[in-house]
Design an enzyme around this catalytic site. Structure first.
Site, PDB file in Angstrom:
ATOM      1  NE  ARG A   1      -2.970  -0.237   3.525  1.00  0.00           N
ATOM      2  CZ  ARG A   1      -3.348   0.520   4.779  1.00  0.00           C
ATOM      3  NH1 ARG A   1      -5.097   0.052   4.036  1.00  0.00           N
ATOM      4  NH2 ARG A   1      -3.346   0.731   5.411  1.00  0.00           N
TER       5      ARG A   1
ATOM      6  CG  ASP B   1       2.242  -3.223   8.629  1.00  0.00           C
ATOM      7  OD1 ASP B   1       2.597  -4.456   8.570  1.00  0.00           O
ATOM      8  OD2 ASP B   1       2.286  -1.897   7.687  1.00  0.00           O
TER       9      ASP B   1
ATOM     10  CB  THR C   1      -2.369   6.674  -2.481  1.00  0.00           C
ATOM     11  OG1 THR C   1      -1.628   5.755  -2.674  1.00  0.00           O
ATOM     12  CG2 THR C   1      -1.641   8.014  -3.191  1.00  0.00           C
TER      13      THR C   1
HETATM   14  C1  PRP Z   1      -1.164  -5.056   4.347  1.00  0.00           C
HETATM   15  C2  PRP Z   1      -1.380  -6.504   4.241  1.00  0.00           C
HETATM   16  C3  PRP Z   1      -2.594  -6.162   2.825  1.00  0.00           C
HETATM   17  C4  PRP Z   1      -3.147  -5.212   2.705  1.00  0.00           C
HETATM   18  C5  PRP Z   1      -4.384  -4.980   3.489  1.00  0.00           C
HETATM   19  O1  PRP Z   1      -0.051  -4.934   3.103  1.00  0.00           O
HETATM   20  O2  PRP Z   1      -1.031  -6.930   4.487  1.00  0.00           O
HETATM   21  O3  PRP Z   1      -1.836  -6.454   1.870  1.00  0.00           O
HETATM   22  O4  PRP Z   1      -2.194  -3.824   4.104  1.00  0.00           O
HETATM   23  O5  PRP Z   1      -4.761  -3.096   2.907  1.00  0.00           O
HETATM   24  P1  PRP Z   1      -6.222  -2.903   2.289  1.00  0.00           P
HETATM   25  O6  PRP Z   1      -7.077  -3.791   2.199  1.00  0.00           O
HETATM   26  O7  PRP Z   1      -6.138  -1.656   2.327  1.00  0.00           O
HETATM   27  O8  PRP Z   1      -5.528  -3.232   0.698  1.00  0.00           O
HETATM   28  P2  PRP Z   1       1.305  -3.553   3.325  1.00  0.00           P
HETATM   29  O9  PRP Z   1       0.822  -2.826   2.828  1.00  0.00           O
HETATM   30  O10 PRP Z   1       1.739  -3.328   5.053  1.00  0.00           O
HETATM   31  O11 PRP Z   1       1.795  -4.624   2.698  1.00  0.00           O
HETATM   32  P3  PRP Z   1       3.174  -6.084   3.534  1.00  0.00           P
HETATM   33  O12 PRP Z   1       2.665  -6.916   3.308  1.00  0.00           O
HETATM   34  O13 PRP Z   1       4.459  -6.272   2.655  1.00  0.00           O
HETATM   35  O14 PRP Z   1       4.146  -4.934   4.953  1.00  0.00           O
HETATM   36  N1  URA Z   2      -2.270  -3.849   6.751  1.00  0.00           N
HETATM   37  C1  URA Z   2      -1.866  -3.475   7.749  1.00  0.00           C
HETATM   38  O1  URA Z   2      -1.184  -4.837   8.017  1.00  0.00           O
HETATM   39  N2  URA Z   2      -2.710  -3.813   8.991  1.00  0.00           N
HETATM   40  C2  URA Z   2      -3.467  -2.900   8.579  1.00  0.00           C
HETATM   41  O2  URA Z   2      -4.714  -2.907   9.930  1.00  0.00           O
HETATM   42  C3  URA Z   2      -4.796  -2.699   7.268  1.00  0.00           C
HETATM   43  C4  URA Z   2      -3.405  -2.656   6.588  1.00  0.00           C
END
Ligand code: PRP
Ligand code: URA
Length: 209
Positions: free
Chosen positions: A104, A200, A108
């Site tokens: 993400r 997270d 944004t």
């Molecule tokens: C987190 C999570 C999802 C996403 C969910 O990933 O593991 O993939 O956010 O958010 P959304 O429903 O708003 O799209 P992150 O972007 O933190 O990446 P990572 O797994 O590499 O830490």
């Molecule tokens: N991604 C995460 O890891 N945690 C949240 O709460 C939302 C997005």
């Protein structure tokens, strides 16, 4: 809400509570992700196909069910979904594993795809998309778009936590995709994090913060 399955089993809820606790460290968090993923995956696979084979027990000949063919695909969304795929693959070792890389954008909050490698016969497989967090739903929708564009049609989404906003978006975009989760939380906060959530997921699994 339709096509959503909340796994309310006490074991699932107990483990989820420990994961939510900010005092839970990386080792325990990773172990709990593993255990919870197996329990959620078990439910999500409740209707996968079986076929009868002939066997002989020490007592008699009989027909008994086994999984039909080797037609499952686990698709973790990187990076947090990796821990879920490892866990579920323990009990379906013949499943193929595809990867969709996504993060993400911190400003944004929109997902950005950076990698996609799927089993070549994805269109004939029962597909389980794995990501601990369904927040805005952006990542889930983009991942399911990518899968459908390559011919996948029988898709389920398995997550540990889901926000109502994200569920609504996924269901509007992909009403055919059933969602399996341990909890529908209250809401998203201003940073698009799930409340109360667990923080997270990627950082807590991999110890990066
Ligand atoms: C987190 C999570 C999802 C996403 C969910 O990933 O593991 O993939 O956010 O958010 P959304 O429903 O708003 O799209 P992150 O972007 O933190 O990446 P990572 O797994 O590499 O830490
Ligand atoms: N991604 C995460 O890891 N945690 C949240 O709460 C939302 C997005």
């Amino acid at each position: 809400m339709q096509n959503i399955h909340v796994i309310s089993h006490p074991l699932v809820q107990h483990k989820l509570t420990i994961m939510r606790d900010k005092e839970t460290g990386t080792k325990a968090f990773r172990e709990l992700t593993h255990e919870l993923s197996q329990l959620l995956g078990y439910e999500a696979m409740r209707n996968i196909r079986t076929e009868l084979i002939d066997i002989e027990t020490p007592v008699a000949k009989t027909k008994s069910p086994v999984l039909a063919g080797r037609k499952l695909a686990l698709i973790p969304i990187l990076r947090a979904g990796l821990a879920m795929a490892d866990a579920i693959a323990d009990f379906v070792p013949n499943a193929k594993i595809g990867h969709i890389g996504m993060y993400r954008d911190p400003e944004t909050h929109l997902p950005i795809e950076y990698y996609c490698k799927l089993p070549s016969d994805i269109e004939v497989r029962d597909v389980f998309v794995l990501d601990p967090m369904l927040a805005t739903g952006g990542s889930a929708i983009l991942a399911i778009d990518a899968l459908k564009a390559r011919g996948a049609s029988n898709i389920k989404f398995v997550c540990i936590l889901a926000a109502p906003e994200g569920i609504a978006k996924v269901q509007a975009a992909h009403p055919d995709v059933a969602i399996y989760t341990a909890s529908i939380d209250e809401k998203l906060n201003d940073h698009q994090y799930i409340v109360p959530g667990l923080g997270d997921a990627g950082d807590r699994i991999f110890g990066t913060k």
